[in-house]
Each structure stands twice: as C-alpha cells, then as structure tokens.
Design a protein around this motif. Sequence first.
Motif, mmCIF file in Angstrom:
data_model
loop_
_atom_site.group_PDB
_atom_site.id
_atom_site.type_symbol
_atom_site.label_atom_id
_atom_site.label_comp_id
_atom_site.label_asym_id
_atom_site.label_seq_id
_atom_site.Cartn_x
_atom_site.Cartn_y
_atom_site.Cartn_z
ATOM 1 N N SER A 254 42.665 31.752 36.697
ATOM 2 C CA SER A 254 43.415 32.977 36.442
ATOM 3 C C SER A 254 42.528 34.042 35.806
ATOM 4 C CB SER A 254 44.606 32.678 35.533
ATOM 5 O OG SER A 254 45.277 33.868 35.190
ATOM 6 N N PHE A 255 41.727 33.636 34.825
ATOM 7 C CA PHE A 255 40.827 34.574 34.165
ATOM 8 C C PHE A 255 39.822 35.138 35.168
ATOM 9 C CE2 PHE A 255 36.934 35.624 31.852
ATOM 10 C CZ PHE A 255 37.433 36.542 30.949
ATOM 11 N N GLY A 256 39.277 34.273 36.018
ATOM 12 C CA GLY A 256 38.320 34.716 37.041
ATOM 13 C C GLY A 256 38.928 35.737 37.981
ATOM 14 N N GLU A 257 40.167 35.500 38.381
ATOM 15 C CA GLU A 257 40.859 36.447 39.270
ATOM 16 C C GLU A 257 41.088 37.788 38.581
ATOM 17 O OE1 GLU A 257 44.336 34.222 40.309
ATOM 18 O OE2 GLU A 257 43.261 33.053 41.842
ATOM 19 N N ARG A 258 41.489 37.747 37.327
ATOM 20 C CA ARG A 258 41.715 39.003 36.594
ATOM 21 C C ARG A 258 40.409 39.750 36.374
ATOM 22 N NH1 ARG A 258 45.565 37.209 31.768
ATOM 23 N NH2 ARG A 258 43.486 36.775 31.021
ATOM 24 N N LEU A 259 39.331 39.019 36.090
ATOM 25 C CA LEU A 259 38.029 39.643 35.902
ATOM 26 C C LEU A 259 37.553 40.298 37.192
ATOM 27 C CD1 LEU A 259 35.624 40.196 34.054
ATOM 28 C CD2 LEU A 259 34.711 37.964 34.707
ATOM 29 N N ALA A 260 37.716 39.605 38.311
ATOM 30 C CA ALA A 260 37.316 40.170 39.609
ATOM 31 C C ALA A 260 38.125 41.428 39.921
ATOM 32 C CB ALA A 260 37.492 39.126 40.712
ATOM 33 N N ALA A 261 39.414 41.399 39.631
ATOM 34 C CA ALA A 261 40.261 42.569 39.878
ATOM 35 C C ALA A 261 39.840 43.738 38.993
ATOM 36 C CB ALA A 261 41.729 42.223 39.633
ATOM 37 N N ALA A 262 39.518 43.458 37.736
ATOM 38 C CA ALA A 262 39.073 44.522 36.826
ATOM 39 C C ALA A 262 37.758 45.119 37.297
ATOM 40 C CB ALA A 262 38.921 43.982 35.409
ATOM 41 N N ARG A 263 36.852 44.268 37.764
ATOM 42 C CA ARG A 263 35.577 44.772 38.283
ATOM 43 C C ARG A 263 35.792 45.620 39.522
ATOM 44 N NH1 ARG A 263 31.909 39.346 37.424
ATOM 45 N NH2 ARG A 263 31.377 39.779 35.249
ATOM 46 N N GLU A 264 36.708 45.204 40.360
ATOM 47 C CA GLU A 264 37.009 45.970 41.572
ATOM 48 C C GLU A 264 37.577 47.344 41.206
ATOM 49 O OE1 GLU A 264 37.320 47.184 45.436
ATOM 50 O OE2 GLU A 264 36.253 45.433 44.662
ATOM 51 N N ARG A 265 38.507 47.373 40.269
ATOM 52 C CA ARG A 265 39.069 48.656 39.828
ATOM 53 C C ARG A 265 37.975 49.540 39.252
ATOM 54 N NH1 ARG A 265 43.060 45.301 37.858
ATOM 55 N NH2 ARG A 265 42.255 45.463 35.740
ATOM 56 N N ARG A 266 37.107 48.933 38.475
ATOM 57 C CA ARG A 266 36.024 49.694 37.836
ATOM 58 C C ARG A 266 35.087 50.295 38.891
ATOM 59 N NH1 ARG A 266 31.734 47.161 33.538
ATOM 60 N NH2 ARG A 266 30.602 49.069 33.131
ATOM 61 N N SER A 267 34.759 49.522 39.917
ATOM 62 C CA SER A 267 33.829 50.022 40.930
ATOM 63 C C SER A 267 34.459 51.095 41.811
ATOM 64 C CB SER A 267 33.302 48.873 41.791
ATOM 65 O OG SER A 267 34.332 48.345 42.599
ATOM 66 N N THR A 268 35.775 51.082 41.967
ATOM 67 C CA THR A 268 36.426 52.104 42.791
ATOM 68 C C THR A 268 36.769 53.355 41.995
ATOM 69 O OG1 THR A 268 38.606 51.122 42.431
ATOM 70 C CG2 THR A 268 37.384 50.424 44.398
ATOM 71 N N ASN A 269 36.644 53.308 40.690
ATOM 72 C CA ASN A 269 36.952 54.460 39.845
ATOM 73 C C ASN A 269 35.695 55.185 39.377
ATOM 74 O OD1 ASN A 269 39.696 54.052 39.978
ATOM 75 N ND2 ASN A 269 39.717 52.702 38.217
#
Length: 73
Positions: A49-64
Amino acid sequence: MVGISVSTSFAEGAHPKAIQTRMGHSSINVTLDRYGHLFPELDEAIAVSFGERLAAARERRSTNVVHASFGGP
C-alpha cells in the motif's frame, strides 16, 4: 473460534490495542505475544500500500512540473 475472530480483526485493520481491550488482555504485550505472528502478512500489505501511494505521489509530482523560461535572447 476466538483465534479466527482475532486474525480476521487484524486482517481488517483493527489496532492491537482494540484487540487487547476486546479480549480482556492485561496488557498489549499479552496480545502481541499471543497474536504477533499474524503481523508478517499485514506488514507485506502495508508495504504494498505504501509503495502504491508513493508511486502515485511521484506521478503527481512529475506531472505538476512547471516549465518556465527565465531571460535569454
């Protein structure tokens, strides 16, 4: 029967302190000594779960990312 109830409660995310209270254990140590073996599986679920949330946060960060041009000719 009690073991199944406790393991199901842990699997559903119940906090060990809540299990302690419901089972009438004198301390959290009693609960963890008795049911601590149930946590390795839960640890894996937490890690996933933590890995999935971290990946999602990184994705949001890279698209912003804001691209700007400062000065230049």
